[in-house]
Design an enzyme around this catalytic site. Structure first.
Site, PDB file in Angstrom:
ATOM      1  N   ASN A   9      42.800  48.169  26.808  1.00 35.54           N
ATOM      2  CA  ASN A   9      42.420  48.300  28.176  1.00 35.54           C
ATOM      3  C   ASN A   9      44.058  48.828  28.745  1.00 35.54           C
ATOM      4  OD1 ASN A   9      42.851  48.478  31.007  1.00 35.54           O
ATOM      5  ND2 ASN A   9      41.183  46.766  31.068  1.00 35.54           N
ATOM      6  N   LYS A  12      45.585  47.253  31.602  1.00 32.53           N
ATOM      7  CA  LYS A  12      46.303  46.035  31.477  1.00 32.53           C
ATOM      8  C   LYS A  12      47.625  46.046  30.923  1.00 32.53           C
ATOM      9  CE  LYS A  12      42.323  42.655  30.664  1.00 32.53           C
ATOM     10  NZ  LYS A  12      41.862  41.562  29.927  1.00 32.53           N
ATOM     11  N   ASP A  66      42.346  36.373  27.513  1.00 36.02           N
ATOM     12  CA  ASP A  66      40.875  36.392  27.642  1.00 36.02           C
ATOM     13  C   ASP A  66      40.671  35.845  28.891  1.00 36.02           C
ATOM     14  OD1 ASP A  66      38.478  36.863  26.168  1.00 36.02           O
ATOM     15  OD2 ASP A  66      38.093  34.963  26.378  1.00 36.02           O
ATOM     16  N   PHE A 152      38.111  44.993  39.299  1.00 36.28           N
ATOM     17  CA  PHE A 152      37.044  45.088  38.287  1.00 36.28           C
ATOM     18  C   PHE A 152      36.138  43.876  38.116  1.00 36.28           C
ATOM     19  CE2 PHE A 152      40.966  44.126  36.214  1.00 36.28           C
ATOM     20  CZ  PHE A 152      40.700  43.296  35.146  1.00 36.28           C
ATOM     21  N   GLY A 153      35.279  43.858  37.150  1.00 39.48           N
ATOM     22  CA  GLY A 153      34.524  42.576  36.792  1.00 39.48           C
ATOM     23  C   GLY A 153      33.890  42.018  38.031  1.00 39.48           C
ATOM     24  N   TYR A 154      33.918  40.660  38.320  1.00 35.82           N
ATOM     25  CA  TYR A 154      33.143  40.127  39.335  1.00 35.82           C
ATOM     26  C   TYR A 154      33.962  40.180  40.838  1.00 35.82           C
ATOM     27  CZ  TYR A 154      30.436  38.475  35.348  1.00 35.82           C
ATOM     28  OH  TYR A 154      29.459  38.446  34.437  1.00 35.82           O
ATOM     29  N   ASP A 155      35.066  40.884  40.739  1.00 36.61           N
ATOM     30  CA  ASP A 155      35.893  40.788  42.001  1.00 36.61           C
ATOM     31  C   ASP A 155      35.142  41.284  43.249  1.00 36.61           C
ATOM     32  OD1 ASP A 155      37.978  40.299  40.376  1.00 36.61           O
ATOM     33  OD2 ASP A 155      38.829  42.229  40.506  1.00 36.61           O
ATOM     34  N   HIS A 180      43.892  34.463  38.701  1.00 36.93           N
ATOM     35  CA  HIS A 180      44.026  33.608  37.546  1.00 36.93           C
ATOM     36  C   HIS A 180      45.082  34.300  36.440  1.00 36.93           C
ATOM     37  CE1 HIS A 180      41.241  36.861  37.220  1.00 36.93           C
ATOM     38  NE2 HIS A 180      41.060  36.636  36.166  1.00 36.93           N
ATOM     39  N   ARG A 181      45.038  35.587  36.643  1.00 38.24           N
ATOM     40  CA  ARG A 181      45.776  36.568  35.515  1.00 38.24           C
ATOM     41  C   ARG A 181      47.282  36.461  36.014  1.00 38.24           C
ATOM     42  NH1 ARG A 181      42.649  40.459  35.300  1.00 38.24           N
ATOM     43  NH2 ARG A 181      41.461  39.641  33.898  1.00 38.24           N
TER      44      ARG A 181
END
Lengths: 201, 201
Positions: A9, A12, A66, A152-155, A180-181
């Site tokens: 990615n 990232k 992860d 992205f994801g569940y944002d 979290h990141r």
């Protein structure tokens, strides 16, 4: 100091390099991870699997990450399966929209005050000796329909505690501080700066 | 520099301090771990559970260790259950002799060349930010009756590759060089000396 980032990615890689600017530490990608089977039991194990794959090829410092979403009413699901939650055929083709739809369906009878959840991130750093992990969490709740188009994801369905907008509405200015990141990568930054930078200043 | 060692085993504290002599790093015990439930899925998790327990009480640097014996013919058993392999009543009272007797019974029909095994050790170091792990292994085979009275655990039936005596016959002179715990703790030593000692020299 160049460190491999075990990800395909490019976003990232850009994000973590921005976090490490002025440290002299630069993250590089370029290793194809598409053949890696992430079958660990938790985030740490999946991060380690990716890091070891790149370490075996590169023989030098590697960082990996992860992450997942854990919903209390679903006993921690989708958890380590977050990215492929709706991927019933195990074809690695679940989109963010598929995953969100499946999550909202699973929660359709769960009342507002029971829709608590947390995002979890695990960064891993290896150098052939130590395997070091850096954990981060952000708590919040899952709303009942998507809002916002950033992230992205569940944002689009995740509202962090202390806010009334979703991560997809709040965007990077907030997310890079409280996510979290962000929490996990701040620990990684402290560790790597202490290891590689501070002593030579 | 004092670091807590999350163990109730005074022998382990003595052993690791001997490995770290001349570094200025001293390991101290004193925290009662008898209430800790080691229900992790692997050695790293069990080591982390012990380290976090002590970290929450001490708020400072903690090292812990978890280890086990994995026998190929038993699909990796006893593994993380090594210390309580024969402890059918979960009363934490399996002796080394009980465990060895159960292992030899499980292997009684397994021919010599199929009795391969490895000892695995995972050290953990935490400081509130990183969780770092240091893995070590030693390969060998399980003989069919105990020999020697040094060491502990499964040492009387474990013959390391390249030797024809058991760990219980070879004793610390050899074990402290080639054992799983020696390999893992050498990595830990490198890490801690790099972190706490080398920069101030």
């Amino acid at each position: 100091m160049k460190i491999y980032l075990a990800t395909n990615n490019k976003g990232k890689i850009r994000e973590i390099n921005s976090l490490f600017k002025d440290t002299g530490i630069e993250f590089i990608g370029g290793v194809d991870l598409s053949s890696v089977v992430e079958d660990g039991n938790d985030y740490r194990e999946n991060a380690l699997i990716k890091a070891l794959f790149v370490y075996k090829l590169s023989g030098t410092y590697v960082v990996s990450e992860d992450s997942g979403l854990e919903v209390d009413a679903l006993q921690g699901a989708p958890g380590i399966h977050s990215a492929r939650y709706a991927d019933l055929l195990k074809a690695n083709n679940a989109t963010d929209n598929d995953n969100i739809a499946k999550l909202l369906s699973a929660l359709k009878d769960v009342p507002k005050d029971k829709r608590t959840a947390k995002y979890v991130s695990a960064f891993c750093f290896i150098d052939g000796g130590a395997e070091s992990f850096f954990m981060g969490e952000v708590h919040g709740k899952i709303i009942d329909s998507p809002r916002g188009n950033r992230g992205f994801g569940y944002d689009p369905v995740f509202v962090p505690d202390g806010y009334d907008k979703t991560f997809a509405e709040l965007g990077d200015e907030v997310k890079n501080k409280i996510s979290h990141r962000a929490v996990a990568s701040a620990k990684l930054r402290d560790f790597l700066v202490d290891k590689f930078v501070r002593r030579t200043v």
